[in-house]
Design a protein around this motif. Structure first.
Motif, mmCIF file in Angstrom:
data_model
loop_
_atom_site.group_PDB
_atom_site.id
_atom_site.type_symbol
_atom_site.label_atom_id
_atom_site.label_comp_id
_atom_site.label_asym_id
_atom_site.label_seq_id
_atom_site.Cartn_x
_atom_site.Cartn_y
_atom_site.Cartn_z
ATOM 1 N N ILE A 212 1.005 -0.955 -0.171
ATOM 2 C CA ILE A 212 0.014 0.008 0.176
ATOM 3 C C ILE A 212 0.949 1.215 -0.037
ATOM 4 C CG2 ILE A 212 -1.585 1.234 1.284
ATOM 5 C CD1 ILE A 212 -2.504 -1.272 2.642
ATOM 6 N N GLU A 213 0.458 2.242 -0.773
ATOM 7 C CA GLU A 213 1.185 3.575 -0.628
ATOM 8 C C GLU A 213 0.058 4.330 -0.102
ATOM 9 O OE1 GLU A 213 4.262 3.499 -0.933
ATOM 10 O OE2 GLU A 213 4.233 1.715 -1.864
ATOM 11 N N TYR A 214 0.038 4.905 0.955
ATOM 12 C CA TYR A 214 -0.731 5.957 1.778
ATOM 13 C C TYR A 214 -0.405 7.161 1.578
ATOM 14 C CZ TYR A 214 -4.741 6.592 4.820
ATOM 15 O OH TYR A 214 -6.039 6.987 5.566
ATOM 16 N N PHE A 215 -1.145 7.935 0.668
ATOM 17 C CA PHE A 215 -0.854 9.105 0.667
ATOM 18 C C PHE A 215 -1.381 10.356 1.705
ATOM 19 C CE2 PHE A 215 -0.735 6.997 -3.329
ATOM 20 C CZ PHE A 215 0.642 7.270 -3.809
ATOM 21 N N VAL A 216 -0.466 10.960 2.342
ATOM 22 C CA VAL A 216 -0.966 12.044 3.083
ATOM 23 C C VAL A 216 -0.301 13.493 3.384
ATOM 24 C CG1 VAL A 216 -0.955 10.247 4.885
ATOM 25 C CG2 VAL A 216 1.186 11.537 4.534
ATOM 26 N N ASN A 217 -1.074 14.346 3.817
ATOM 27 C CA ASN A 217 -0.479 15.465 4.021
ATOM 28 C C ASN A 217 0.715 15.769 4.922
ATOM 29 O OD1 ASN A 217 -0.050 18.246 5.117
ATOM 30 N ND2 ASN A 217 -2.137 18.949 4.851
ATOM 31 N N PRO A 218 1.822 16.115 4.599
ATOM 32 C CA PRO A 218 3.238 15.973 5.297
ATOM 33 C C PRO A 218 2.918 16.268 6.720
ATOM 34 C CG PRO A 218 3.557 17.503 3.428
ATOM 35 C CD PRO A 218 2.028 16.879 3.402
ATOM 36 N N ASP A 219 2.151 17.144 6.985
ATOM 37 C CA ASP A 219 1.841 17.468 8.710
ATOM 38 C C ASP A 219 1.240 16.214 9.369
ATOM 39 O OD1 ASP A 219 2.876 19.877 8.019
ATOM 40 O OD2 ASP A 219 0.778 20.704 7.804
ATOM 41 N N LYS A 220 0.788 15.352 8.566
ATOM 42 C CA LYS A 220 -0.038 14.508 9.298
ATOM 43 C C LYS A 220 0.310 12.998 9.024
ATOM 44 C CE LYS A 220 -4.431 17.179 9.632
ATOM 45 N NZ LYS A 220 -5.386 17.445 8.805
ATOM 46 N N TRP A 221 1.741 13.028 8.745
ATOM 47 C CA TRP A 221 2.310 11.638 8.710
ATOM 48 C C TRP A 221 2.060 10.745 9.763
ATOM 49 C CZ3 TRP A 221 6.308 8.996 10.821
ATOM 50 C CH2 TRP A 221 7.265 9.764 11.527
ATOM 51 N N GLN A 222 2.375 11.155 10.955
ATOM 52 C CA GLN A 222 2.667 10.478 11.995
ATOM 53 C C GLN A 222 1.402 9.588 12.381
ATOM 54 O OE1 GLN A 222 5.516 10.219 14.588
ATOM 55 N NE2 GLN A 222 4.360 8.391 14.634
ATOM 56 N N GLU A 223 0.016 10.410 12.555
ATOM 57 C CA GLU A 223 -1.156 9.555 12.791
ATOM 58 C C GLU A 223 -1.424 8.674 11.852
ATOM 59 O OE1 GLU A 223 -3.241 13.554 12.600
ATOM 60 O OE2 GLU A 223 -4.751 12.381 11.919
ATOM 61 N N ALA A 224 -1.174 8.666 10.519
ATOM 62 C CA ALA A 224 -1.372 7.710 9.264
ATOM 63 C C ALA A 224 -0.427 6.512 9.848
ATOM 64 C CB ALA A 224 -1.061 8.248 7.978
ATOM 65 N N PHE A 225 0.852 6.872 9.898
ATOM 66 C CA PHE A 225 1.891 5.743 10.301
ATOM 67 C C PHE A 225 1.265 5.001 11.312
ATOM 68 C CE2 PHE A 225 5.540 3.670 11.873
ATOM 69 C CZ PHE A 225 6.048 3.487 10.681
ATOM 70 N N ASP A 226 0.837 5.664 12.670
ATOM 71 C CA ASP A 226 0.337 4.850 13.640
ATOM 72 C C ASP A 226 -0.759 4.172 13.342
ATOM 73 O OD1 ASP A 226 2.284 6.011 15.093
ATOM 74 O OD2 ASP A 226 1.178 7.399 15.934
ATOM 75 N N GLU A 227 -1.858 4.658 12.740
ATOM 76 C CA GLU A 227 -3.084 3.710 12.232
ATOM 77 C C GLU A 227 -2.811 2.523 11.300
ATOM 78 O OE1 GLU A 227 -6.202 2.335 10.062
ATOM 79 O OE2 GLU A 227 -4.960 3.777 8.891
ATOM 80 N N LEU A 228 -1.961 2.759 10.500
ATOM 81 C CA LEU A 228 -1.475 1.756 9.625
ATOM 82 C C LEU A 228 -0.648 0.526 10.110
ATOM 83 C CD1 LEU A 228 -0.715 3.599 6.243
ATOM 84 C CD2 LEU A 228 -2.652 1.892 6.597
ATOM 85 N N LEU A 229 0.200 0.749 11.409
ATOM 86 C CA LEU A 229 0.750 0.075 12.335
ATOM 87 C C LEU A 229 -0.244 -0.738 13.047
ATOM 88 C CD1 LEU A 229 3.239 -1.195 13.226
ATOM 89 C CD2 LEU A 229 3.664 0.674 14.861
#
Ligand code: ATP
Length: 441
Positions: A212-229
């Motif tokens: 999966i490549e999950y595209f995010v606003n650079p300011d919000k990468w951490q929450e997307a990372f945590d959710e995918l983990l």
């Protein structure tokens, strides 16, 4: 590991590729049960990460891609492994593997540092000969497209599915205009000319990925990372892997790709040791940025209803199907004792087992039992699909065979069935038998 490999071959899960001609190293063929198990794992992944979410889009890109893809991505220049050679018999080895096998941790070392470590520890080849200095070896399989072989016709078998996602980023945005964050998912074959394929399907030359490549606003990468983990851990749970066998490795900066700001590898306790099952990496805008530069086409995303434009950043959860399958088999492989005899069974989760019900007539020379059993078999097959007819050998042998392939329920039709419409259901894990109404199945 040897026990699992031999079960896989004996029972029709996985065979050596090109076996009849002596094999082809690093390739494996899936037999009838292996392909069923592999599909169940891949479908579960698709269901978990794509179908059950409303922020994921699937693609299936071509394996052969324009060579510019691999130039822009850095694979032509940097998708390399360090290789050294036995100076006597000319056998080649991965330098980092040689170090690991001799108790030296190569993580974070440059190629020169690895050569120094070999000299310092007096490490020899497995045949006891001196080793050459290392050189780099590109792992992509090169081929030519069309009738002429020239630099322009060069192509590669893709070494990862990720680039087929990045190259379709703009297409998906133009077709669907999803809000950020959103992901694009792909499953499919990947090819790497591994110098030393080993450990069964763990390190193959042809394998399958789910990325999966999950595209995010650079300011919000951490929450997307945590959710995918978190979602990854849920998926590993659905594979039946127990938490105590799963480990997170927060990859230190010196071992990460230069563009990655954070990478977590999920490691699993395989019978061969603790090894990488999958990884999640924050890849910044490295890939889309490269494509933008090399293609001259904008990869910017415009936030709806605004003039705000930027190249999205990316979180990449990357699974290897074979490594997931090997973890599932390792977790499921169980030996116990039944009636004083050793028993081997695969304790697969019911939703992954290649066969869910095995149906047998108690005696295969009694037409009335066979007819009733066939009727029950057909109706179960219509409902569940994964149903096997098994009338080979005596009942005890059938149970053992079904145990070995991980079938959770064996259904046996006997004379009582003809009288009262009940069957014997024998459970794999407990070996318990109980009588059940046919409708209850
Ligand atoms: P390794 O360090 O073990 O070679 P990698 O870090 O190069 O793996 P990635 O490039 O991150 O692996 O690939 C993503 C996933 O693809 C891995 O986590 C693994 O599950 C799978 N994978 C990579 N190489 C192979 C291979 N040769 N055989 C089977 N699966 C593989």
């Amino acid at each position: 590991m040897e026990d699992i490999i031999s079960l896989c071959k004996r029972r029709g899960f996985i065979y050596q590729g090109s076996d009849v001609y002596g094999g082809l190293s690093g390739t494996w063929d899936y037999g009838p049960l292996g392909v069923a198990l592999k599909r169940n794992i891949m479908n579960l992944w698709w269901q978990h990460f794509v179908d059950s979410r409303d922020d994921m889009y699937g693609v299936d890109a071509a394996i052969l891609m324009n060579q510019k893809v691999w130039q822009a991505s850095g694979h032509v220049d940097t998708f390399v492994d360090p290789l050294c050679e036995d100076t006597v018999n000319k056998r080649r080895y991965r330098t980092d593997h040689i170090l690991k096998d001799n108790g030296v941790d190569p993580d974070g070392m440059t190629m020169q540092q690895m050569d120094e470590a070999i000299a310092e520890h007096g490490i020899k080849s497995p045949d006891g000969n001196p080793l050459s200095k290392s050189r780099t070896f590109n792992m992509m399989f090169k081929t030519h497209i069309g009738a002429t072989e020239s630099e322009d016709s060069v192509s590669y078998l893709r070494p990862e599915t990720a680039q087929g996602i990045f190259t379709n980023f703009k297409n998906v945005v133009d077709s669907f205009y999803p809000d950020l964050p959103f992901g694009i998912a792909q499953q499919g074959k990947a090819f790497r000319n591994e110098i030393a394929p080993r450990d069964f399907v763990f390190r193959s030359r042809e394998f399958e990925q789910m990325e999966i490549e999950y595209f995010v606003n650079p300011d919000k990468w951490q929450e997307a990372f945590d959710e995918l983990l978190k979602s990854t851990h849920e998926f590993l749970g659905k594979l039946g892997l127990s938490q105590e066998h799963i480990h997170e490795l927060d990859v230190p900066a010196e071992d990460r790709a230069h563009y990655s700001k954070k990478t977590i590898d999920i490691e699993y306790d395989y019978p061969i040791g603790k090894e990488e099952l999958m990884g999640i990496a924050y890849r910044t805008d490295f890939d889309l940025g490269n494509i933008q530069r090399a293609s001259g086409k904008s990869m910017e995303y415009t936030v709806k209803g605004t003039n705000t434009k930027f190249v999205p950043h990316v979180i990449e959860p990357s699974f290897g199907v074979e490594r997931a399958l090997m973890a599932v088999l390792s977790e499921a492989y169980t030996e116990d004792e039944v009636d004083g005899q050793k028993r081997v069974y695969l304790r697969l989760p019911e939703h992954l087992a290649p066969v869910k019900f095995a149906v047998s007539p108690l005696l295969k020379n009694k037409p009335e039992l066979v007819e009733k059993a066939r009727e029950i078999y057909r109706s179960l097959k219509q409902k569940h699909g994964r149903v096997m007819w098994d009338d080979n050998g005596n009942i005890g042998k059938r149970y053992r065979r079904q145990d070995e392939i991980g079938t959770p329920h064996c259904v046996v039709i006997d004379f009582q069935t003809l009288e009262d419409g009940t069957v014997t259901v024998r459970e794999r894990d407990t070996t318990e038998q109980r009588r059940v109404e046919v409708e209850e199945l």
